[in-house]
Motif scaffolding. Sequence first.
Motif, PDB file in Angstrom:
ATOM      1  N   ALA A 185       2.627  57.962  88.671  1.00 10.96           N
ATOM      2  CA  ALA A 185       3.101  58.759  87.544  1.00 10.96           C
ATOM      3  C   ALA A 185       3.818  60.009  88.029  1.00 10.96           C
ATOM      4  O   ALA A 185       4.894  60.373  87.542  1.00 10.96           O
ATOM      5  CB  ALA A 185       1.934  59.127  86.637  1.00 10.96           C
ATOM      6  N   SER A 186       3.234  60.687  89.005  1.00 12.11           N
ATOM      7  CA  SER A 186       3.844  61.894  89.546  1.00 12.11           C
ATOM      8  C   SER A 186       5.178  61.584  90.216  1.00 12.11           C
ATOM      9  O   SER A 186       6.154  62.333  90.063  1.00 12.11           O
ATOM     10  CB  SER A 186       2.891  62.550  90.552  1.00 12.11           C
ATOM     11  N   ASP A 187       5.249  60.460  90.940  1.00 15.54           N
ATOM     12  CA  ASP A 187       6.490  60.057  91.597  1.00 15.54           C
ATOM     13  C   ASP A 187       7.585  59.769  90.569  1.00 15.54           C
ATOM     14  O   ASP A 187       8.731  60.199  90.724  1.00 15.54           O
ATOM     15  CB  ASP A 187       6.246  58.820  92.462  1.00 15.54           C
ATOM     16  N   LEU A 188       7.231  59.056  89.498  1.00 18.85           N
ATOM     17  CA  LEU A 188       8.209  58.714  88.468  1.00 18.85           C
ATOM     18  C   LEU A 188       8.736  59.956  87.747  1.00 18.85           C
ATOM     19  O   LEU A 188       9.915  60.042  87.420  1.00 18.85           O
ATOM     20  CB  LEU A 188       7.589  57.748  87.459  1.00 18.85           C
ATOM     21  N   LEU A 189       7.858  60.914  87.518  1.00 14.39           N
ATOM     22  CA  LEU A 189       8.286  62.153  86.866  1.00 14.39           C
ATOM     23  C   LEU A 189       9.353  62.863  87.690  1.00 14.39           C
ATOM     24  O   LEU A 189      10.335  63.373  87.147  1.00 14.39           O
ATOM     25  CB  LEU A 189       7.093  63.079  86.641  1.00 14.39           C
ATOM     26  N   GLY A 190       9.157  62.891  88.999  1.00 17.52           N
ATOM     27  CA  GLY A 190      10.095  63.585  89.855  1.00 17.52           C
ATOM     28  C   GLY A 190      11.375  62.824  90.113  1.00 17.52           C
ATOM     29  O   GLY A 190      12.446  63.423  90.257  1.00 17.52           O
ATOM     30  N   ARG A 191      11.301  61.502  90.160  1.00 21.70           N
ATOM     31  CA  ARG A 191      12.457  60.696  90.559  1.00 21.70           C
ATOM     32  C   ARG A 191      13.286  60.206  89.370  1.00 21.70           C
ATOM     33  O   ARG A 191      14.516  60.226  89.422  1.00 21.70           O
ATOM     34  CB  ARG A 191      11.972  59.508  91.390  1.00 21.70           C
ATOM     35  N   VAL A 192      12.638  59.749  88.313  1.00 24.86           N
ATOM     36  CA  VAL A 192      13.348  59.162  87.180  1.00 24.86           C
ATOM     37  C   VAL A 192      13.644  60.201  86.100  1.00 24.86           C
ATOM     38  O   VAL A 192      14.576  60.077  85.341  1.00 24.86           O
ATOM     39  CB  VAL A 192      12.546  57.982  86.592  1.00 24.86           C
ATOM     40  N   ARG A 193      12.821  61.238  86.032  1.00 23.49           N
ATOM     41  CA  ARG A 193      12.941  62.275  85.003  1.00 23.49           C
ATOM     42  C   ARG A 193      12.906  61.674  83.591  1.00 23.49           C
ATOM     43  O   ARG A 193      13.827  61.851  82.786  1.00 23.49           O
ATOM     44  CB  ARG A 193      14.229  63.079  85.197  1.00 23.49           C
ATOM     45  N   PRO A 194      11.844  60.941  83.272  1.00 22.84           N
ATOM     46  CA  PRO A 194      11.786  60.256  81.974  1.00 22.84           C
ATOM     47  C   PRO A 194      11.490  61.222  80.830  1.00 22.84           C
ATOM     48  O   PRO A 194      11.044  62.358  81.039  1.00 22.84           O
ATOM     49  CB  PRO A 194      10.620  59.276  82.165  1.00 22.84           C
ATOM     50  N   ASP A 195      11.726  60.734  79.619  1.00 23.09           N
ATOM     51  CA  ASP A 195      11.362  61.495  78.424  1.00 23.09           C
ATOM     52  C   ASP A 195       9.903  61.263  78.044  1.00 23.09           C
ATOM     53  O   ASP A 195       9.272  62.134  77.449  1.00 23.09           O
ATOM     54  CB  ASP A 195      12.271  61.101  77.263  1.00 23.09           C
ATOM     55  N   GLN A 221       9.698  68.439  80.676  1.00 27.88           N
ATOM     56  CA  GLN A 221       9.905  68.125  79.259  1.00 27.88           C
ATOM     57  C   GLN A 221       9.692  66.640  78.981  1.00 27.88           C
ATOM     58  O   GLN A 221      10.487  65.985  78.291  1.00 27.88           O
ATOM     59  CB  GLN A 221      11.305  68.558  78.809  1.00 27.88           C
ATOM     60  N   CYS A 222       8.618  66.113  79.541  1.00 29.39           N
ATOM     61  CA  CYS A 222       8.252  64.714  79.381  1.00 29.39           C
ATOM     62  C   CYS A 222       6.921  64.622  78.644  1.00 29.39           C
ATOM     63  O   CYS A 222       5.992  65.387  78.930  1.00 29.39           O
ATOM     64  CB  CYS A 222       8.143  64.024  80.752  1.00 29.39           C
ATOM     65  N   GLN A 223       6.822  63.695  77.713  1.00 27.01           N
ATOM     66  CA  GLN A 223       5.579  63.491  76.981  1.00 27.01           C
ATOM     67  C   GLN A 223       4.747  62.418  77.674  1.00 27.01           C
ATOM     68  O   GLN A 223       5.215  61.302  77.915  1.00 27.01           O
ATOM     69  CB  GLN A 223       5.855  63.050  75.545  1.00 27.01           C
ATOM     70  N   VAL A 224       3.501  62.737  77.999  1.00 27.29           N
ATOM     71  CA  VAL A 224       2.565  61.773  78.586  1.00 27.29           C
ATOM     72  C   VAL A 224       1.801  61.084  77.466  1.00 27.29           C
ATOM     73  O   VAL A 224       1.319  61.732  76.536  1.00 27.29           O
ATOM     74  CB  VAL A 224       1.595  62.467  79.556  1.00 27.29           C
TER      75      VAL A 224
END
Length: 283
Positions: A185-195, A221-224
């Motif tokens: 999850a942390s990797d995806l937040l940094g690499r993909v920058r999802p909403d 600015q991503c919702q978990v």
Amino acid sequence: MQHVTLQHYLSRLQGSLASSNLWLDEQGRARGRYFNASLTSSFQSIRSGSDLRIVAFEGYARSYDPNDQGLNIWRLLDYVANDEESVELDRLCRLLHTINFYRQQTTSELDLFLSVHSRLLAAVEGNHGAAFRRILDVLELPHQQIVLQLPQITPSQRWVLTHVAENYRRNGFRIGVNAANLEQASDLLGRVRPDTLKIDVSAANNSAAQIALLEQADRGQCQVIFRKIETERQLAQLQTANNTVHPYAVQGFFFDTPRASLAAETDTSEPLSKQIELDSVCV
């Protein structure tokens, strides 16, 4: 009158013969045909805030059943459809969900989450999302309210996921990702920058790491969204562990099972735990 162009399109579908690939049934639901299976949509709510208000719905493809007990069509077809057929099914499901959502939706406050099948990542060589965006533009439906959820990936698929996410983003869509664990999850937040980012509540089992993830998501600015919440205890543990100002959303059978009607999902006249009948076919 909301979504006038869509209403005109639905009026044409109403008169379509059942031999066509897309039609409206006697209940007003859009249905499609694939591999001689009749498909339609079910929706499950996504909730947020201390009052667990509904902020979005996620669409699921189901074989048609008048009592909302249809089977997960991907489980039925995943092992018989090739890549090209899977892409066709993925696009058909996305259109069905969009029609069935917006024909019921009278406000612009709720988002629609649509999943992208894993086979689509590599099978489509062109501009991901362009065809779907054109359909939405023709029907005059708000693409800004749609979140395209990318599937969980293996390490070898990391570059593909990033490429597909950028394509969808260029076509104006918001991007959702699914994480298998807190580290991914942390990797995806940094690499993909999802909403949005979804993670199973059972995989988010470290309070300190959960809070760190929410803080990282808040900065981006991503919702978990913590999903697969099935018991009151799981919800209580999640709320206790994340006693933080950073917002998050929840989803699961504890709140509701997927159903065709959005109105059925928003009926909270009974306690949430009393509305639920866990059903193994609704995943």
